[in-house]
Design a protein around this motif. Structure first.
Motif, PDB file in Angstrom:
ATOM      1  N   LEU A 222     -25.074 -78.699  15.060  1.00 16.71           N
ATOM      2  CA  LEU A 222     -25.930 -79.949  15.350  1.00 16.71           C
ATOM      3  C   LEU A 222     -27.173 -80.028  14.606  1.00 16.71           C
ATOM      4  CD1 LEU A 222     -26.032 -82.681  17.217  1.00 16.71           C
ATOM      5  CD2 LEU A 222     -27.260 -81.225  18.876  1.00 16.71           C
ATOM      6  N   VAL A 223     -27.788 -78.996  14.739  1.00 16.55           N
ATOM      7  CA  VAL A 223     -29.296 -78.620  14.037  1.00 16.55           C
ATOM      8  C   VAL A 223     -29.020 -79.182  12.359  1.00 16.55           C
ATOM      9  CG1 VAL A 223     -31.216 -77.278  13.492  1.00 16.55           C
ATOM     10  CG2 VAL A 223     -30.296 -77.546  15.906  1.00 16.55           C
ATOM     11  N   TRP A 224     -28.052 -78.439  11.924  1.00 19.24           N
ATOM     12  CA  TRP A 224     -27.654 -78.732  10.606  1.00 19.24           C
ATOM     13  C   TRP A 224     -27.322 -79.826  10.192  1.00 19.24           C
ATOM     14  CZ3 TRP A 224     -23.491 -80.259   7.635  1.00 19.24           C
ATOM     15  CH2 TRP A 224     -23.652 -80.144   6.272  1.00 19.24           C
ATOM     16  N   LEU A 225     -26.438 -80.519  11.036  1.00 17.28           N
ATOM     17  CA  LEU A 225     -26.350 -82.036  10.787  1.00 17.28           C
ATOM     18  C   LEU A 225     -27.369 -83.086  10.663  1.00 17.28           C
ATOM     19  CD1 LEU A 225     -23.002 -82.416  12.880  1.00 17.28           C
ATOM     20  CD2 LEU A 225     -23.105 -82.482  10.309  1.00 17.28           C
ATOM     21  N   THR A 226     -28.395 -82.648  11.885  1.00 17.32           N
ATOM     22  CA  THR A 226     -29.348 -83.593  11.925  1.00 17.32           C
ATOM     23  C   THR A 226     -30.898 -83.171  11.389  1.00 17.32           C
ATOM     24  OG1 THR A 226     -30.260 -82.591  14.176  1.00 17.32           O
ATOM     25  CG2 THR A 226     -28.546 -84.332  14.281  1.00 17.32           C
ATOM     26  N   ASP A 227     -30.612 -81.904  10.857  1.00 14.76           N
ATOM     27  CA  ASP A 227     -31.780 -81.388  10.227  1.00 14.76           C
ATOM     28  C   ASP A 227     -33.295 -81.620  10.975  1.00 14.76           C
ATOM     29  OD1 ASP A 227     -32.994 -79.605   8.085  1.00 14.76           O
ATOM     30  OD2 ASP A 227     -33.479 -81.391   6.638  1.00 14.76           O
ATOM     31  N   LEU A 228     -33.093 -81.236  12.365  1.00  9.74           N
ATOM     32  CA  LEU A 228     -34.347 -81.308  13.066  1.00  9.74           C
ATOM     33  C   LEU A 228     -35.450 -80.215  12.643  1.00  9.74           C
ATOM     34  CD1 LEU A 228     -32.961 -81.721  16.738  1.00  9.74           C
ATOM     35  CD2 LEU A 228     -34.096 -83.377  15.485  1.00  9.74           C
ATOM     36  N   GLU A 229     -36.713 -81.044  12.638  1.00  6.74           N
ATOM     37  CA  GLU A 229     -37.647 -80.127  12.067  1.00  6.74           C
ATOM     38  C   GLU A 229     -37.634 -79.338  10.771  1.00  6.74           C
ATOM     39  OE1 GLU A 229     -39.541 -77.738  14.840  1.00  6.74           O
ATOM     40  OE2 GLU A 229     -39.537 -79.196  16.627  1.00  6.74           O
ATOM     41  N   GLN A 230     -36.637 -79.980   9.717  1.00  5.57           N
ATOM     42  CA  GLN A 230     -36.168 -79.273   8.440  1.00  5.57           C
ATOM     43  C   GLN A 230     -35.839 -77.959   8.753  1.00  5.57           C
ATOM     44  OE1 GLN A 230     -40.065 -80.361   6.609  1.00  5.57           O
ATOM     45  NE2 GLN A 230     -39.159 -82.104   5.741  1.00  5.57           N
ATOM     46  N   SER A 231     -35.000 -77.517   9.707  1.00  2.70           N
ATOM     47  CA  SER A 231     -34.572 -76.424  10.143  1.00  2.70           C
ATOM     48  C   SER A 231     -33.350 -75.859   9.175  1.00  2.70           C
ATOM     49  CB  SER A 231     -34.105 -76.469  11.512  1.00  2.70           C
ATOM     50  OG  SER A 231     -35.149 -76.887  12.501  1.00  2.70           O
ATOM     51  N   ARG A 232     -32.662 -76.511   8.273  1.00  2.89           N
ATOM     52  CA  ARG A 232     -31.605 -75.956   7.524  1.00  2.89           C
ATOM     53  C   ARG A 232     -32.063 -74.785   6.792  1.00  2.89           C
ATOM     54  NH1 ARG A 232     -29.480 -81.963   5.309  1.00  2.89           N
ATOM     55  NH2 ARG A 232     -28.429 -82.330   7.234  1.00  2.89           N
ATOM     56  N   SER A 233     -33.459 -74.515   6.304  1.00  5.05           N
ATOM     57  CA  SER A 233     -33.682 -73.515   5.358  1.00  5.05           C
ATOM     58  C   SER A 233     -33.620 -72.243   6.117  1.00  5.05           C
ATOM     59  CB  SER A 233     -34.897 -73.570   4.866  1.00  5.05           C
ATOM     60  OG  SER A 233     -35.811 -73.714   5.739  1.00  5.05           O
ATOM     61  N   SER A 234     -33.517 -72.336   7.191  1.00  6.97           N
ATOM     62  CA  SER A 234     -33.533 -71.014   8.249  1.00  6.97           C
ATOM     63  C   SER A 234     -32.297 -70.624   8.957  1.00  6.97           C
ATOM     64  CB  SER A 234     -34.593 -70.969   9.222  1.00  6.97           C
ATOM     65  OG  SER A 234     -34.661 -72.165  10.453  1.00  6.97           O
ATOM     66  N   LEU A 235     -31.331 -71.450   8.629  1.00  6.99           N
ATOM     67  CA  LEU A 235     -30.281 -71.591   9.658  1.00  6.99           C
ATOM     68  C   LEU A 235     -29.094 -70.320   9.418  1.00  6.99           C
ATOM     69  CD1 LEU A 235     -28.796 -75.238  10.147  1.00  6.99           C
ATOM     70  CD2 LEU A 235     -30.134 -73.759  11.571  1.00  6.99           C
ATOM     71  N   ALA A 236     -29.320 -69.747   8.079  1.00  8.70           N
ATOM     72  CA  ALA A 236     -28.713 -68.599   7.922  1.00  8.70           C
ATOM     73  C   ALA A 236     -29.171 -67.396   8.662  1.00  8.70           C
ATOM     74  CB  ALA A 236     -28.546 -68.106   6.386  1.00  8.70           C
ATOM     75  N   TRP A 237     -30.369 -67.258   8.814  1.00  7.20           N
ATOM     76  CA  TRP A 237     -30.915 -66.201   9.709  1.00  7.20           C
ATOM     77  C   TRP A 237     -30.501 -66.263  11.320  1.00  7.20           C
ATOM     78  CZ3 TRP A 237     -34.740 -62.843   8.195  1.00  7.20           C
ATOM     79  CH2 TRP A 237     -34.994 -62.716   6.794  1.00  7.20           C
ATOM     80  N   HIS A 238     -30.511 -67.634  11.693  1.00  9.96           N
ATOM     81  CA  HIS A 238     -30.138 -67.765  13.137  1.00  9.96           C
ATOM     82  C   HIS A 238     -28.502 -67.415  13.353  1.00  9.96           C
ATOM     83  CE1 HIS A 238     -34.083 -69.218  13.754  1.00  9.96           C
ATOM     84  NE2 HIS A 238     -33.868 -70.314  12.851  1.00  9.96           N
ATOM     85  N   ALA A 239     -27.813 -67.821  12.071  1.00  8.19           N
ATOM     86  CA  ALA A 239     -26.499 -67.726  12.222  1.00  8.19           C
ATOM     87  C   ALA A 239     -26.040 -66.431  12.343  1.00  8.19           C
ATOM     88  CB  ALA A 239     -25.684 -68.414  11.147  1.00  8.19           C
ATOM     89  N   LEU A 240     -26.811 -65.351  11.740  1.00  9.70           N
ATOM     90  CA  LEU A 240     -26.566 -63.900  11.840  1.00  9.70           C
ATOM     91  C   LEU A 240     -27.120 -63.156  12.810  1.00  9.70           C
ATOM     92  CD1 LEU A 240     -26.984 -63.299   7.811  1.00  9.70           C
ATOM     93  CD2 LEU A 240     -25.012 -63.344   9.254  1.00  9.70           C
ATOM     94  N   TYR A 241     -27.904 -63.899  13.724  1.00  2.28           N
ATOM     95  CA  TYR A 241     -28.602 -63.424  15.034  1.00  2.28           C
ATOM     96  C   TYR A 241     -29.693 -62.449  14.423  1.00  2.28           C
ATOM     97  CZ  TYR A 241     -25.452 -65.050  18.322  1.00  2.28           C
ATOM     98  OH  TYR A 241     -24.605 -65.825  19.341  1.00  2.28           O
ATOM     99  N   LEU A 242     -30.625 -63.172  13.558  1.00  2.00           N
ATOM    100  CA  LEU A 242     -31.653 -62.466  12.849  1.00  2.00           C
ATOM    101  C   LEU A 242     -32.913 -63.302  13.115  1.00  2.00           C
ATOM    102  CD1 LEU A 242     -30.163 -60.871   9.663  1.00  2.00           C
ATOM    103  CD2 LEU A 242     -30.851 -59.704  11.670  1.00  2.00           C
ATOM    104  N   SER A 243     -32.728 -64.070  14.020  1.00  3.39           N
ATOM    105  CA  SER A 243     -34.047 -65.160  14.290  1.00  3.39           C
ATOM    106  C   SER A 243     -35.301 -64.263  14.526  1.00  3.39           C
ATOM    107  CB  SER A 243     -33.805 -65.950  15.468  1.00  3.39           C
ATOM    108  OG  SER A 243     -32.398 -66.584  15.450  1.00  3.39           O
ATOM    109  N   ASN A 244     -35.198 -63.181  15.506  1.00  4.91           N
ATOM    110  CA  ASN A 244     -36.519 -62.399  15.436  1.00  4.91           C
ATOM    111  C   ASN A 244     -37.255 -62.153  14.455  1.00  4.91           C
ATOM    112  OD1 ASN A 244     -34.229 -60.811  15.394  1.00  4.91           O
ATOM    113  ND2 ASN A 244     -35.219 -59.154  16.416  1.00  4.91           N
TER     114      ASN A 244
END
Length: 380
Positions: free
Chosen positions: A90-112
């Motif tokens: 959902l975040v990727w589709l809507t690009d809320l807060e221009q979040s797409r650039s960090s989604l790979a980190w979150h998808a790999l559970y490396l958000s911290n």
């Protein structure tokens, strides 16, 4: 085996997620200590429940480490991944807060690690993923220890993890570096997770929390409240680092004491309160509540021109609108999405069921505890 009164742990989940919602929606000035406390409570609960389940699997007659590990990871994926990756989509589709650039980190559970290396909470709407990443990193490593390490060494290993986490915290005042890394890297949360695990390990050998911990818990809690309500002073004051250390190291003792009490089953008025159906349901959907709440807040802020209440700032309007939207979304997600998927866990038992024994003989040889284990874990 698991106590039937374990349902009171769902109420603790409800308390934990309510503290987080209060911190993000209502707390004046964005005060975060209650949210911090809620996350630490989630960590203690996770450490306790996961360790107990793994030890119970290890104690059954049919236990094999390989199948148990495969089942553990499969069951965690079924429970955690679908709503998590639905949010990322959902975040990727809507690009809320221009979040797409960090989604790979979150998808790999490396958000911290993402937020730690940037040293800023950008994008904000995914900042709560740091704690989900910590839990996933814990899930990746801890089962290997519990299921493969010599049984007599597990308690010592757990105590060692707690000691290492505390030592990590004491490094930061020496370095005098207030970077986000001090709070977001895995060692910063291992004390809470390992304290919960230590409770499970002690229970497995017939013990409980030490007497000193029961006596000290109210003192630790009182000192914690005094510290967080104290004036932090200027950023460079002599009180800054001692205050941060106390806020970090004091909560696990009272939190473990509360988890121990609720897992044994509170009686009287407190017990009845802890088993109120609305609280139990909120605890059951707490993962969805935690996962969705910043996303829905971001949409609420975008919809501010059409809303009669102020959701752009901390306060009652934000709490009512974003809170209600979060509860509705999490309830629907649980009923129509998460709960049906959870039924797939039955295909991944921790221990194999005997195939050729009569019911009475199966109980004699330990199959009944294995079946009880599956029913207990299915509630999570």
């Amino acid at each position: 085996m698991a106590n039937a009164r374990d349902i009171q742990l769902d109420t603790l989940r409800a308390v934990a997620v309510t503290l987080v919602l209060y911190a993000h929606f209502l707390a004046p000035g964005g005060s975060s200590f209650l949210g911090h406390l809620g996350v630490r409570l989630f960590f203690v609960l996770s450490g306790f429940l996961i360790t107990r389940l793994l030890l119970e699997a290890r104690d059954t007659a049919e236990f094999e480490a390989g199948p148990a590990l495969r089942s553990f990871y499969a069951r965690r994926m079924i429970r955690i991944f679908p709503p998590y990756f639905a949010v990322l989509a959902l975040v990727w589709l809507t690009d809320l807060e221009q979040s797409r650039s960090s989604l790979a980190w979150h998808a790999l559970y490396l958000s911290n690690f993402w937020y730690a290396q940037r040293n800023e909470w950008t994008p904000w709407l995914l900042c709560h993923f740091w704690s989900l990443s910590i839990e996933e990193q814990f899930y990746l490593a801890w089962p290997l220890i519990v299921l493969l390490a010599p049984r007599r060494r597990i308690e010592a290993i757990t105590i060692g993890v707690i000691a290492f986490s505390l030592a990590y915290r004491f490094y930061w005042p020496i370095a005098a570096d207030p970077a986000l890394a001090r709070d977001l890297l895995p060692p910063a949360s291992m004390d809470a997770l390992a304290c919960g695990a230590l409770l499970a390990v002690r229970r497995a050998r017939g013990a409980d929390i030490p007497r000193w911990m029961r006596l000290a818990a109210p003192v630790f809690a009182a000192v914690f409240l005094l510290v967080v309500w104290s004036d932090p002073g200027p950023a460079s004051s002599a009180w800054e680092w001692p205050r941060w250390l106390l806020v970090q190291v004091l909560p696990p003792v009272p939190l473990v004491t509360v988890v121990a009490a609720c897992s044994n089953g509170l009686g009287g008025a407190l017990g009845r309160l802890a088993e109120l159906p609305p609280l139990l349901f909120l605890g059951r959907i707490s993962y969805g509540v935690y996962l969705y709440h910043p996303i829905l807040l971001a949409y609420a802020v975008k919809a501010q021109p059409w809303l009669p209440l102020n959701v752009s700032q901390q306060g009652p309007g934000r709490f009512l609108v974003a809170g209600a939207a979060t509860l509705i979304a999490a309830s629907l997600s649980w009923v129509f999405f998460e709960k049906p998927l959870n039924s797939l866990k039955r295909y991944f038992p921790y221990v194999a069921r005997p195939r050729s024994r009569a019911p009475g003989e199966a109980r004699l040889f330990g199959a009944a505890p294995a079946l009880d284990l599956q029913r207990t874990e299915a509630r999570r």
